[in-house]
Scaffold this active site. Structure first.
Site, short mmCIF file in Angstrom:
data_model
loop_
_atom_site.label_atom_id
_atom_site.label_comp_id
_atom_site.label_asym_id
_atom_site.label_seq_id
_atom_site.Cartn_x
_atom_site.Cartn_y
_atom_site.Cartn_z
CB THR A 194 -3.33 6.93 8.68
OG1 THR A 194 -3.80 5.51 8.95
CG2 THR A 194 -3.03 7.54 9.98
CB THR B 93 1.39 3.85 5.30
OG1 THR B 93 0.44 2.99 6.09
CG2 THR B 93 1.32 5.09 5.77
#
Ligand code: ASP
Length: 354
Positions: free
Chosen positions: A42, A122
């Site tokens: 991301t 993540t």
């Protein structure tokens, strides 16, 4: 007279700018060099709307673009940006993991490099961080970071996380602490940090032992040290590895089934991690299949699906104790352990040490 004053002023200004150029040059030569190895996620993602925090495309921005988006890095370090992969971390696999680890070991051998930052999605960041914690052969700082919001979002957390990660990687106080995870002002240890929330920025938490430290005004403040062995103190050597042994995780739940274990064995798993209920308990429904797997030479490790706490010895339940590693980290250690030995007693020892 007026002209003279202007002339003197101009000379003074140009003198002072020479000094400031000299000071900057001096700063440049004194700044530590940090290598930023980008893998996607991301943090490198973009979305059509600035309000979008889901449904974006991960792994779009290059390593160079990521670094260029944080001009403040200039004050902290000389940054070398490099692309190792550009994937969402749900697609991170053993091949990329090995490539990344080998590259980090090469980069850290360079005398001018003080530390490494890995940018990563993540979702599986903690797995990569723990893998690196076991295979990096240097005590120079290695820091893994990511972001919960894509680069295009209002309040994107990527730039500040990169700046903090590079700051920690450039810090002499960060040496010898094992691989660290830096996001959201906190410095975590790869072994104990875990993603706890699917959406919140404040998602990485230390399960036990607390955080290694924090950052205030971009100053790392270290509070604790990792007791478990890591990096240069492990026997794991990725330099000779092109693949890793297959290890699966099977989740425990009410009314569960042995056939998931049978399937893992049939699919040539060399190890199985049980994400057991409570403190790694195994139901009577799975025990025959677990015992069969062990009899066939598969190493079974008991961990807890609760995500924290220790798994105690219990004669009722077969398998190596996963210490306090969560299932996804137990899988990482079991893969590496199986590159060295198949002996369950030796593997047990590793689970207590690393
Ligand atoms: N799906 C993304 C990834 O892990 C999530 C993130 O980076 O926050 O690559």
């Amino acid at each position: 007279m007026k002209t003279f004053n202007v002339g003197i002023a101009a000379a003074l200004i140009s003198l002072s700018s020479i000094t400031s150029v000299m000071a900057n040059t001096e700063q440049t030569t004194q700044r530590p060099t940090v290598a930023v190895l980008a893998t996607g996620g991301t943090i490198a993602g973009t979305a059509a709307q600035e309000t979008q925090t889901t449904g974006y495309k991960p792994g779009v921005l290059t390593a160079q673009a990521l670094v260029a988006s944080v001009p403040a890095l200039d004050k902290v370090a000389t940054v070398q940006a490099e692309q190792v992969a550009n994937v969402g971390s749900d697609n991170m696999d053993n091949e990329v993991l090995l490539k990344l680890a080998k590259r980090i070991n090469e980069v850290l051998k360079q005398d001018n490099v003080s530390g490494v930052v890995v940018t990563h999605g993540t979702d599986t960041l903690e797995e990569t961080a723990y893998f690196l914690n076991l295979v990096v052969k240097s005590d120079k700082p290695v820091v893994v970071t990511g972001s919960m919001r894509p680069s295009t979002a209002i309040g994107a957390d990527g730039p500040s996380n990169i700046l903090q990660a590079v700051t920690v990687a450039a810090s002499p106080a960060a040496k010898g602490r094992g691989v660290m995870v830096v996001l959201n002002d906190r410095i975590g240890a790869a072994r104990t940090i875990t993603k706890t929330d699917a959406n919140s920025l404040d998602t990485f938490k230390a399960t036990s032992g607390g955080y290694l430290g924090t950052l205030v005004n971009l100053q790392p403040i270290f509070e604790t040290k990792v007791e478990k062995r890591h990096t240069t103190e492990t026997p794991f050597d990725v330099s000779k590895l092109d693949s890793l042994p297959k290890v699966d995780i099977v989740y425990g739940y009410q009314n569960d089934n042995g056939y998931m274990y049978d399937a893992a064995v049939q699919n040539k798993a060399k190890g199985i991690v049980i994400a057991g209920v409570g403190a790694g308990s195994e139901s009577k429904y799975i025990l025959p299949s677990v015992r069969k797997a062990i009899d066939q030479g598969v190493v079974v490790v008991r961990s807890s699906r609760t995500g924290s706490g220790h798994v105690p010895a219990d004669d009722a339940y077969p398998g190596v104790l996963g210490d306090d590693l969560n299932p996804q980290k137990a899988r990482i250690l079991l893969m590496l352990a199986l590159t060295v030995t198949q002996d369950a007693a030796k593997i047990q020892d590793m689970f207590h040490q690393y």
